[in-house]
Design a protein around this motif. Structure first.
Motif, mmCIF file in Angstrom:
data_model
loop_
_atom_site.group_PDB
_atom_site.id
_atom_site.type_symbol
_atom_site.label_atom_id
_atom_site.label_comp_id
_atom_site.label_asym_id
_atom_site.label_seq_id
_atom_site.Cartn_x
_atom_site.Cartn_y
_atom_site.Cartn_z
ATOM 1 N N GLY A 1 0.797 -1.219 0.000
ATOM 2 C CA GLY A 1 0.000 0.000 0.000
ATOM 3 C C GLY A 1 0.828 1.265 0.000
ATOM 4 N N TYR A 2 1.975 1.276 0.692
ATOM 5 C CA TYR A 2 2.819 2.478 0.706
ATOM 6 C C TYR A 2 3.274 2.832 -0.709
ATOM 7 C CZ TYR A 2 3.048 1.734 5.748
ATOM 8 O OH TYR A 2 2.723 1.564 7.070
ATOM 9 N N ALA A 3 3.738 1.832 -1.445
ATOM 10 C CA ALA A 3 4.240 2.095 -2.795
ATOM 11 C C ALA A 3 3.114 2.496 -3.742
ATOM 12 C CB ALA A 3 4.951 0.842 -3.325
ATOM 13 N N SER B 1 3.021 6.255 -5.638
ATOM 14 C CA SER B 1 3.489 6.310 -7.025
ATOM 15 C C SER B 1 2.369 5.953 -7.992
ATOM 16 C CB SER B 1 4.656 5.329 -7.230
ATOM 17 O OG SER B 1 4.938 5.186 -8.620
ATOM 18 N N PRO B 2 1.901 6.900 -8.804
ATOM 19 C CA PRO B 2 0.873 6.559 -9.795
ATOM 20 C C PRO B 2 1.372 5.554 -10.827
ATOM 21 C CG PRO B 2 1.717 8.781 -10.177
ATOM 22 C CD PRO B 2 2.272 8.320 -8.861
ATOM 23 N N VAL B 3 2.642 5.599 -11.169
ATOM 24 C CA VAL B 3 3.172 4.645 -12.136
ATOM 25 C C VAL B 3 3.254 3.254 -11.500
ATOM 26 C CG1 VAL B 3 5.168 4.023 -13.539
ATOM 27 C CG2 VAL B 3 4.389 6.394 -13.446
ATOM 28 N N GLY B 4 3.619 3.207 -10.224
ATOM 29 C CA GLY B 4 3.612 1.925 -9.526
ATOM 30 C C GLY B 4 2.217 1.320 -9.498
ATOM 31 N N LEU B 5 1.212 2.137 -9.190
ATOM 32 C CA LEU B 5 -0.164 1.662 -9.164
ATOM 33 C C LEU B 5 -0.618 1.223 -10.548
ATOM 34 C CD1 LEU B 5 -2.901 1.345 -7.667
ATOM 35 C CD2 LEU B 5 -3.370 3.727 -8.276
#
Length: 393
Positions: free
Chosen positions: A254-256, A260-264
């Motif tokens: 959840g932290y990442a 980060s929108p790119v991570g999501l």
């Protein structure tokens, strides 16, 4: 927040500052190096994700999606102290029956976008008036614009009970339900609730059956059933890392995903890539979905910051052993329709299904499509939904 029976109209109007912040984050992305393989075996490929993000930053229009949601009509209500967001789209056909649609992960209420017209206005989409439905499409707890649980205990069974309350508050006493993925379990839980409390549910349709074959069924599997077991095993061994992560450590990921929108986007894009489409289409997201369709879905996690709260739905389900109503010992007795998508890794045979659903009124092995059934093949799935419920009206 105190519970009431109030249903409140909801209009979505995301602050421009939130969209500006997203743009800044996209422009400052720090990228990893390219994958060392020529396929998707390490995850989404760098060039594909970069193209998605370029579109997101330069061409994507959130206000279009926002207007679509507002145009359908949105509402909220409070159940067990939690805000539940839902679409409520009434058909103009007087004899229309209510139908509850439940999405999964990484889906959203937009999973049903191409089916809303055919289901509510069938005469305009090749059907007849007798096939019309009023639609209720909730966002799962912790997803989209529903509230985020602040304590444990929001299981899929509890969600089903909340859905029953939503239908009651809307005045529906005789209705149907449909779901896939997590939504399939919620729908099966509704069927189990109907058996004990008579909530007004008249039948269900599933595009995914999540029960596990028994040891005896596995030993005596037909060649087609053996293929189902092999493909399910491949999925668990090679493609289910997201599920194992969210089932055990949702806060960690959840932290990442929240920062980060790119991570999501890549976390969600991986699912469209791995399980979207028929087997010969797996891996080619852009051939199955528009970039806007993918990003609309991502935005329903990014804007309300629900990556962590949605992941906890897996943690809650894992705590209860991924219980799914409808067993050999205790089959569901409500009328059930089941559509089996050819590209779905979790597929079940008619023989297996008949042992869990004692009133299997409809079964179809669909010609094409994968995990995101109603988004990918709306015409085929709408036909199956109509066929399942037509005789139950």
């Amino acid at each position: 927040m105190a519970d009431t029976t109030t249903v409140t109209p909801f209009t979505l109007d995301v602050p421009q500052s939130d969209l500006d912040d997203l743009g800044r984050r996209l422009r400052s992305t720090r990228w990893p190096e390219r994958e060392t393989v020529e396929d998707t075996s390490q995850g989404p490929r760098l060039a594909k994700v970069q193209a998605l993000v370029e579109h997101w930053a330069t061409a994507y229009d959130w206000r279009r999606a926002e207007a679509l949601l507002n145009g359908w009509g949105q509402s909220t209500t409070t159940i067990d102290g939690l805000t539940i967001h839902f679409l409520h789209i009434r058909s103009a056909v007087p004899s229309a029956r209510p139908l509850l649609l439940t999405h999964g992960w990484p889906g959203s209420v937009l999973e049903f976008r191409h089916a809303i017209g055919p289901l509510t206005d069938p005469e305009a989409h090749g059907g007849s008036a007798e096939d019309a439905f009023h639609l209720v499409v909730p966002s799962l707890p912790g997803f989209g614009f529903s509230g985020k649980p602040t304590t444990t205990g929001w299981t899929l069974a509890r969600t089903a009970r909340a859905w029953s309350a939503v239908m009651d508050r809307l005045g529906y006493t005789d209705w149907f339900a449909q779901g896939g993925d997590l939504g399939a379990t919620v729908t099966a839980e509704l069927a189990a609730l109907q058996a004990t409390e008579d909530i007004g549910l008249a039948g269900i349709h599933l595009n995914m059956a999540l029960f596990q074959p028994t040891d005896d069924e596995a030993r005596n599997a037909s060649p087609a059933e053996q293929a189902m077991l092999r493909e399910g095993g491949h999925y668990w061994q090679e493609l289910s890392a997201y599920s194992q992560q969210m089932s055990t450590r949702p806060q960690t990921i959840g932290y990442a995903l929240s920062d980060s929108p790119v991570g999501l986007a890549s976390w969600i894009y991986a699912m469209f890539q791995d399980v979207g489409g028929s087997h010969d289409e797996h891996g080619d997201v852009e051939a199955l979905f528009t970039l806007d369709e993918v990003l609309d879905d991502v935005m329903l996690y990014w804007l309300p910051n629900t990556a962590a709260s949605a992941a906890r739905a897996y943690w809650e389900a894992n705590r209860t052993g991924w219980a799914n109503p409808g067993t050999v010992e205790h089959p569901l007795t409500i009328p059930v329709g089941l559509s089996v998508m050819p590209g779905e890794y979790v597929r079940r045979s008619r023989r297996w299904a008949e042992r869990r659903y004692s009133d299997l009124v409809f079964f179809n092995e669909v010609a094409r499509g994968g995990h995101f059934a109603l988004l990918e093949q709306p015409e085929l799935l709408v036909a199956d939904i109509r066929a399942t419920f037509r005789g139950l009206r």
